[in-house]
Design an enzyme around this catalytic site. Structure first.
Site, PDB file in Angstrom:
ATOM      1  N   ASP A 226      36.142  27.915  22.003  1.00 45.64           N
ATOM      2  CA  ASP A 226      35.897  26.564  22.527  1.00 45.64           C
ATOM      3  C   ASP A 226      37.076  26.054  23.364  1.00 45.64           C
ATOM      4  OD1 ASP A 226      37.694  26.338  20.461  1.00 45.64           O
ATOM      5  OD2 ASP A 226      36.816  24.518  19.617  1.00 45.64           O
ATOM      6  N   ASP A 303      46.555  28.329   9.216  1.00 44.87           N
ATOM      7  CA  ASP A 303      47.505  27.737  10.164  1.00 44.87           C
ATOM      8  C   ASP A 303      48.597  26.944   9.454  1.00 44.87           C
ATOM      9  OD1 ASP A 303      45.518  26.002   9.354  1.00 44.87           O
ATOM     10  OD2 ASP A 303      45.223  25.083  11.315  1.00 44.87           O
TER      11      ASP A 303
END
Length: 459
Positions: A226, A303
């Site tokens: 995206d 992350d």
């Protein structure tokens, strides 16, 4: 008589034992049989996945051999027979040959120096169920200067057929691999809302293992399906790879500025910084970093795990002033909340910068720290209200000083930058300093000197 009695007893015991054994076997619970059936089914499914993976690898090897054959035939036609040996040698060392004994290394010149012009930097695209992946793939294919230097590998999770069809439509312009483990993840009730994050972490580990162990690449550029890209996306990463490779205090290059909104950035797309915060959203690492991380890769929230001191180990990343990526994916595991509040306002760079022609050695730690720290602490200390009132018109940069975690968050909110801190490190921070623009002036939100390092309890 006694001997005959003993024989009868032994016969009785033998018959009784066989009867009991027969009874136990014949009366085995149906549930156990069902469980065995499930085990067999799962085993067959695993074997099927392994066979499918082998078929994919063999198809890739065949494509590479066909490409090499075409190159050799062209050389023969043009009388370049002397290049034949080089072609044959290259087949052995090309990624994707399935030979686990070949370890991905950067190319080296005859004098032993790294030949950075020949380093292959594959782009790994993570995809799932967004049919809009084509927007990202169109940009990658349109912008890349070389298909050989920047091969595209799309790793798809979720098993979404419509998305798979879009990826397949690009044919040999990319390599499409599919995550074989689509099984559900069982979590306690309170954790089920995070299931998507568990699946993402599982997919990342599998795909990165493919890049470094199956394809044998020495580095990778990672994007998600995206992301829009700036026109100098590939120039940015290829020019910065030598800096990443040569500076052991760096562990990644990122295309993202967490404070990259219009009004918080300078219109100087060539500006680059070191940051202690792992940014993500378009990033590059070397093989050695993955070998360090893979054995302890987390089950979820990969992350934030990367931002922990145990992984970061006082290493930094490079980030730009103006982001080289921008997300258009509102729908995802975060349900669009972070997108609406922040991500959609990030400015995407629209100018090409010839980074390969610039002196980027200024980003090496020994060069960078002295200059950066001097710039920051030579700047006058001001309050937030003084910045808004523009009371220091002649000073090129201003410094706002924070004292603790809560003070940082208050000042960050007043200044309009990201407030959150991960393992003690503020977003886009370096040595505790966050650099941004306000009222057309460079501003540093900084701790007092001397700086004693990060406190991991700040979260």
């Amino acid at each position: 008589m006694r001997r005959k009695y003993v024989i009868y007893v032994l016969v009785f015991i033998f018959v009784s034992w066989n009867f009991v054994t027969y009874y136990m076997v014949s009366s085995r619970p149906r549930e156990q049989a069902t469980a065995d059936s499930r085990k067999i089914t799962h085993r067959l499914e695993d074997l099927q996945d392994q066979l499918r993976q082998q078929v994919m690898e063999h198809e890739l090897i065949l494509k590479l051999l066909q490409r090499e054959r075409k190159g050799i035939e062209q050389d023969i036609v043009h009388g370049k027979i002397t290049r034949l040996n080089r072609h044959i040698a290259n087949v052995k060392d090309r990624p994707g040959n399935g030979d686990s004994g070949v370890i991905g290394q950067v190319p080296v010149k005859n004098n032993g120096e790294v030949d950075f012009s020949k380093v292959i930097l594959p782009v790994l695209v993570f995809a799932c169920n967004r049919v809009t992946v084509g927007q990202n793939l169109d940009a990658l294919i349109r912008l890349r200067p070389s298909a050989e230097i920047f091969p595209i590998i799309v790793s798809q999770d979720c098993g979404h057929q419509e998305t798979a069809n879009v990826i397949a439509s690009y044919g040999n312009q990319l390599t499409h691999i599919k995550h074989p483990d689509l099984s559900d993840i069982t979590l306690p009730w309170a954790q089920r809302k995070f299931k998507g994050y568990y699946k993402i972490a599982r997919h990342y580990k599998w795909a990165l293992n493919q890049i470094f162990h199956r394809f044998n690449y020495s580095a990778v550029i990672i994007v998600e399906d995206d992301l829009d890209l700036s026109p100098d996306f590939f120039e940015y990463f290829s020019a910065l790879f030598p800096i990443l490779h040569n500076d052991p205090t760096l562990w990644c290059v990122s295309a993202w500025n967490d404070n990259g909104k219009q009004g918080l950035i300078s219109e100087e797309p060539e500006l680059l910084y070191r940051t202690d915060f792992f940014p993500g959203l378009g990033w590059m690492i070397e093989r050695k970093i993955w070998l360090e991380l893979e054995t302890k890769w987390p089950q979820t929230f990969w992350d934030d795990w990367m931002r922990h001191p145990d992984q970061r180990k006082d290493r930094s990343c490079i980030r730009p002033e103006i982001s080289r990526t921008r997300t258009f994916g509102r729908i995802g595991v975060s349900r669009g909340q972070f997108f609406d509040k922040h991500l959609k306002f990030i400015k995407l760079n629209d100018k090409s910068v010839p980074f390969s022609k610039l002196d980027l050695t200024q980003l090496l730690k020994n060069n960078y720290d002295v200059k950066f720290v001097k710039q920051v602490y030579d700047s006058p200390v001001v309050s937030v209200s003084q910045i808004w009132k523009d009371q220091f018109p002649t000073s090129p940069a201003l410094r706002v000083q924070y004292s603790d975690k809560n003070n940082f968050k208050i000042l960050a909110k007043q200044l309009g930058i990201m407030e959150d801190i991960k393992s003690g490190v503020p977003r886009a921070g370096y040595r505790g300093i966050v650099s941004f623009m306000r009222n057309g002036r460079r501003v540093y939100l900084a701790p007092p000197m001397p700086w004693n390092g990060y406190d991991p309890s700040w979260n």
